[in-house]
Motif scaffolding. Structure first.
Motif, short mmCIF file in Angstrom:
data_model
loop_
_atom_site.label_atom_id
_atom_site.label_comp_id
_atom_site.label_asym_id
_atom_site.label_seq_id
_atom_site.Cartn_x
_atom_site.Cartn_y
_atom_site.Cartn_z
N ASP A 32 0.83 -1.20 0.00
CA ASP A 32 0.00 0.00 0.00
C ASP A 32 0.86 1.26 0.00
N ASP A 33 1.97 1.21 0.75
CA ASP A 33 2.87 2.37 0.77
C ASP A 33 3.48 2.61 -0.61
N THR A 75 0.83 4.10 -2.90
CA THR A 75 0.61 5.49 -2.50
C THR A 75 1.73 6.38 -3.02
N SER A 123 -1.97 2.56 4.05
CA SER A 123 -0.60 3.07 3.97
C SER A 123 -0.35 4.10 5.06
#
Length: 491
Positions: A5-6, A9, A19
């Motif tokens: 997710d990071d 993002t 994130s």
């Protein structure tokens, strides 16, 4: 830990899943960091545009096989390709940026184009490759200017936007001066490839800053930003009673009477890109005209000043290059002039800059022989002309954004879901590009047929005409007794 997710993002510029907030979020989304990043992006673009000028004759003759008698013609074509690509790309990329959910992706695409263009110019050994590289460089400039300035519009409070635009104008001037100077020195001492190595190093810094930048819209998804985001409702216009002439502040929104008097858009424009609507707004057209005039004024010196000082003062190419410092130094004060326009409005500072330049353009005719006094006179006149240009550019850049915001306020929805800031700056960039194309042709033709003095008064006349339109429309409109006139009215 850096999870999937990071990564998404970071890649898309929008929060994905669970994130975590990026490291140093407050710093990376601050006004100072955003202004610094966009300033360096613009500096990088202008630097890479101008750094090849000293090595261009070698690249064309030694690598592309151009004959000496054809060098001038291909040099002119090579320089014009950049302006043509910039003019074509600016409105297109402005529209694309306003459609994109994030300014980040267009900026990164522009960076890829800039890296590719620099590589093509570095390794190119034929005219098609070199011309294609220059065209790609112009397209990357269109992205940097339109998307970068739109990001400033998204991030900076409108009452501070003029000062922010001043930093952009200063970065442009520093890049245009540093490029040829460093390019010539490095080429003379280290060779052809060392010039482009310097360019790739600057691109590396640009990559780092653009990847670190966090848009305020993204930062708000984790916590309130440290600085208030731009609000179109930050100020309200109040009509004053009485019949005296008054100027409406540039950062304000329309009164109720202005809203009711605003004409509806013609049906044929309602499904067109917002830039078509903007082309019907006098305030936008006047800002474009002002940008065209200033760009024409600057570009005119590129084609005639080096040759004139060579013939008159018998200077070498080094002296011809150093005289441009007189034009560039005043640009360092552009943030100050932009701040003044934020506080007092852009009409009068713009009008003063345009009208004040007229006598200095005319006085250039008195520089006509070789003496210390004549050299001092030329340098002084160039300083004053540069100062007048600096008075105009930053306020006009901010005024484009104010005009777009006001048009949206008067006709909600007419500028699209995300607004049309990038398209507004795309039109501004288009005007600038046309000036870079016409300026050298104007000055060269007039000097050849009418002389140096005629070139000066002709460009002074152009500035004087622009001063009239700037006084009438820049920074809002002038209201006369018994007649309300909206600057957003269609023509």
């Amino acid at each position: 830990m850096f999870c999937k997710d990071d990564f998404y993002t970071f890649l898309y510029g929008q929060k994905v899943g669970n994130s975590e907030a990026p490291l140093f979020l407050n710093i990376r989304s601050s006004n100072a960091f955003i202004i610094t990043t966009i300033s360096i992006a613009i500096f990088t673009d202008i630097f890479l545009y101008s750094v090849v000028v000293p090595v261009l004759p070698f690249a064309l003759t030694g690598r592309a096989g151009v004959k000496e008698e054809d060098l001038q013609r291909w040099t002119s074509i090579f320089l014009s390709v950049y302006g043509a690509a910039l003019a074509v790309g600016s409105p297109i990329f402005g529209w694309f940026a306003d459609k994109s959910s994030s300014r980040r992706i267009p900026l990164l695409l522009g960076l890829l184009a800039l890296g590719g263009a620099t590589a093509m110019l570095c390794v190119g050994s034929s005219l098609p490759v070199l011309i294609a590289g220059r065209a790609l460089q112009g397209l990357s400039a269109a992205v940097v200017w339109t998307v970068g300035l739109a990001l400033l519009s998204d991030s900076i409070e409108r009452e501070k936007l003029g000062a922010a635009m001043g930093y952009m104008a200063a970065a442009t001037s520093i890049g245009s001066l540093a490029g040829p100077l460093l390019g010539g020195v490095v080429y003379a001492n280290a060779g052809y490839y060392a010039v482009f190595s310097m360019g790739f190093a600057i691109i590396g810094l640009d990559i780092f800053l653009r990847l670190m930048l966090v848009e305020k819209s993204l930062a708000q998804q984790w916590s309130p930003p440290t600085e208030n985001p731009v609000s179109l409702d930050s100020s309200v216009i109040r009509d004053s009673s009485g019949g005296e002439m008054q100027a409406v502040p540039a950062t304000t929104v329309p009164t109720e009477s202005e809203k009711t008097s605003a004409k509806p858009l013609p049906k044929w424009t309602q499904h067109m890109p917002p830039l078509i609507t903007l082309l019907r707004v006098p305030r936008v057209l006047v800002a474009m005209f002002g940008c065209f005039v200033e760009s024409t004024s600057l570009a005119s010196f590129d084609s005639v000043l080096p040759l004139y000082v060579k013939d008159t003062f018998h200077w070498t190419s080094s002296g011809a290059g150093l005289i441009f410092i007189s034009l560039v130094i005043p640009a360092l004060f552009s943030p100050v002039f932009g701040g003044i326009s934020d506080k007092f409005g852009s009409r009068f500072i713009t009008t003063i800059g345009l009208l004040g330049a007229v006598p200095f353009w005319v006085l250039l005719r008195f520089v006509d022989h070789d003496s210390i006094g004549q050299k001092v006179l030329l340098a002084a006149l160039l300083v004053f002309i540069g100062l007048c240009i600096s008075l105009v550019m930053a306020p006009l850049m901010a005024d484009i954004d104010h005009a777009v915001a006001l048009e949206e306020k008067k006709r909600p929805g007419s500028m699209g879901k995300r607004g049309a800031a990038a398209q507004g700056f795309g039109l501004f960039n288009l005007a600038y590009a046309l000036g870079t194309l016409i300026g050298p042709l104007w000055a060269g033709f007039v000097v050849q047929n009418g002389g140096w003095g005629t070139m000066g008064w002709s460009l002074g006349l152009l500035n004087g005409v622009c001063a009239i339109t700037a006084f009438a429309w820049t920074g809002s409109r002038i209201m006369l007794k018994g007649k309300e006139r909206s600057e957003g009215a269609v023509v």
